[in-house]
Design a protein around this motif. Structure first.
Motif, short mmCIF file in Angstrom:
data_model
loop_
_atom_site.label_atom_id
_atom_site.label_comp_id
_atom_site.label_asym_id
_atom_site.label_seq_id
_atom_site.Cartn_x
_atom_site.Cartn_y
_atom_site.Cartn_z
N CYS A 269 0.99 -1.28 0.11
CA CYS A 269 -0.18 0.24 0.28
C CYS A 269 0.83 1.35 -0.32
N CYS A 272 -1.29 6.31 -0.97
CA CYS A 272 -2.36 7.43 -1.85
C CYS A 272 -3.76 7.85 -0.75
N THR A 273 -4.36 7.54 -0.66
CA THR A 273 -5.29 7.33 -0.22
C THR A 273 -6.61 7.80 -1.22
N CYS A 275 -8.34 5.15 -2.74
CA CYS A 275 -8.90 4.34 -2.10
C CYS A 275 -10.06 5.43 -1.53
N CYS A 303 -7.68 0.68 -6.81
CA CYS A 303 -6.10 0.41 -6.14
C CYS A 303 -5.48 -0.12 -7.38
S1 SF4 Z 1 -5.78 3.12 -3.50
FE1 SF4 Z 1 -5.38 2.73 -1.79
S2 SF4 Z 1 -4.79 0.94 -0.34
FE2 SF4 Z 1 -4.51 0.83 -2.34
S3 SF4 Z 1 -2.45 1.93 -2.26
FE3 SF4 Z 1 -3.49 3.74 -2.26
S4 SF4 Z 1 -4.35 3.89 -0.45
FE4 SF4 Z 1 -3.18 1.95 -0.79
#
Ligand code: SF4
Ligand code: SF4
Length: 474
Positions: A269, A272-273, A275, A303
């Motif tokens: 992970c 990146c936030t 999600c 993701c």
């Molecule tokens: S989208 Fe969410 S779970 Fe996937 S890498 Fe970014 S923060 Fe992590």
């Protein structure tokens, strides 16, 4: 706003006190748009459900609206079927099948309905799309909302709300078009002669759509939807849910694309936030399964994009089951486990009811009759000492052809119909008529079971037997 004061330490000479608000003000969610497999599926279902919803009332069958629930005349038209309120059993069967389908899909794939086909999800998706066209994606919308009011901002807001309102009113118009002929309704709108009730329901349904999809959005799922409350009871450890693979993802942390994250002791992970940003209910799937999650898969899509960019394997956020996550199951193991006893029982009951409803509809006689005794004159003596009873017959023609019906009566010696034994019933007409039935003198006094027999001269499928009684006075 309600609040309470609680001590932070249970004992001690001077407990420190903090004030905790029990009211949490609503924070507006700005879901970022996303693309990917599950988003494509959701849009496919948006298109499919909306083409059906908006298109169906405009289809004709035999010169009338193909699907029409005509409440005023108490007739329901479904393609070639004409149903009366007496056919309520079919609606009951349909509702039972819908409920069982929901149980089945929920047991297999969790909140599939919520994430892909629920009107709240579908209309929110459409309203979000309109919002994005007018105000831009998440960051632009957040910037616009933070700006002080200006001409440009007011113009954009007015355009968005205007488009929302138009769409919502069209939705209300279509909804009412299932209950009154839609072409006629359109002509009334154009000529300004729409009835008060139709106008009320168009605006009511339209504003409900505008409010729910434009403003309430995730709050409907979180606080109002009863299904969201009890669906967890249908979950088990083999139900598909959107999950974050914490073993693979943690410890999370930002990094460059070329960095060997394992060397740095990081998981997959990248924190990146995204999600969280795409989530229509504003939750962080990395905190585990939460009741607010509608299982839409948007976080899994975004993701996967992130994993692709970093060159990592997809599926850090994915549809999986609790058993599969703990046991490290493959896709085929998950699919095999979908066919567990509970699912098979739901499927068998659903199939049995569907077959029963189908057979019953196939064998249904497209005419109904109600026989009511004339309470004004239970029994009387007429010419030549014959005894006469009078009945009121209500004949419902559920075909779209004129039917010439022959009436006969059986059950007592010499019993016969003394009034006109042939009756014409117009297409879909409900015809009520008085029928005089006589028996010769000498019949034993009391109540005798008899049967009315109705036969159509033109349609062999129409043959009805209706039981009643004949009274002979002392
Ligand atoms: S989208 Fe969410 S779970 Fe996937 S890498 Fe970014 S923060 Fe992590
Ligand atoms: S957590 Fe993921 S699947 Fe659940 S509602 Fe948010 S975006 Fe959809």
């Amino acid at each position: 706003m309600s609040s309470t004061t609680v001590p932070t330490t249970p004992t001690g000479p001077e407990p420190e006190e903090v004030e905790i608000s029990l009211y949490q003000s609503h924070k507006k969610i700005y879901p970022k748009s996303v693309s990917g497999l599950f988003t494509r599926w959701r849009w496919a279902l948006v298109w499919l459900t909306q083409i059906v919803f908006y298109g169906l009332p405009w289809l004709n069958w035999n010169g009338r609206q193909a699907v029409l629930f005509d409440l005023l005349s108490r007739r329901f038209y479904l393609g070639g079927l004409v149903l009366y309120p007496q056919d309520f059993i079919y609606l009951t069967g349909l509702l039972v099948m819908s409920a069982l389908s929901l149980f089945l899909f929920t047991a297999v794939a969790g909140r599939l309905w919520c994430g892909y086909a629920c009107p709240q999800t579908v209309y929110t998706e459409i309203f979000l799309w309109i919002e994005k066209q007018v105000e831009g994606d998440r960051a632009a919308r957040m910037r616009l909302d933070a700006q002080p009011l200006s001409g440009a901002k007011a113009g954009r807001k007015a355009l968005k709300h205007g488009a929302w309102l138009l769409f919502a009113l069209w939705t209300g118009f279509t909804f009412v078009g299932y209950f009154t002929p839609i072409r006629h309704q359109m002509a009334e709108v154009v000529s300004g002669s729409l009835g008060a009730w139709q106008t009320f329901w168009i605006f009511f349904y339209g504003f409900a759509t505008y409010g729910n999809a434009g403003f309430m959005r995730e709050q409907v799922c979180k606080y109002m939807c009863p299904y969201a409350r009890f669906q967890s009871a249908m979950f088990d450890k083999d139900t598909l849910i959107v999950t974050y693979d914490a073993v693979r993802g943690e410890p999370r942390g930002s990094r460059g694309k070329k960095v060997d994250y394992k060397e740095k002791g990081l998981g997959s992970c990248v924190d990146c936030t995204l999600c969280v940003q795409v989530c229509p209910t504003g939750i962080d799937i990395r905190k585990g399964l939460q009741y607010e999650c509608i299982g839409c898969g948007a976080c899994a899509d975004v993701c996967d994009e992130v994993m692709d960019k970093f060159g990592y394997a997809r599926g850090l956020v994915k549809y999986s089951t609790q058993n599969a996550m703990t046991g490290g199951w493959s896709q085929s193991q998950i699919v095999r486990r979908a066919l567990r006893p509970r699912v098979l029982v739901y499927s068998a009951v659903l199939a049995a009811i569907a077959v029963a409803v189908g057979v019953s509809l196939y064998l249904r006689v497209p005419m109904k009759v109600d026989v009511i005794r004339d309470r004004g004159a239970l029994a009387r003596m007429v010419e030549q000492g014959r005894i006469e009873n009078v009945y009121r017959l209500q004949i419902m023609n559920a075909t779209e052809a004129r039917q010439t019906v022959q009436l006969a009566v059986e059950g007592m010696d010499g019993i016969a119909i003394a009034s006109e034994p042939t009756v014409d019933v117009l297409p879909t007409e409900v015809r009520t008529l008085a029928v005089r039935v006589q028996v010769p003198p000498g019949a034993a006094s009391g109540s005798h079971p008899i049967v009315f027999k109705l036969r159509s001269a033109s349609d062999a499928a129409i043959h009805l037997d209706e039981k009643t009684t004949f009274l002979v006075p002392r």
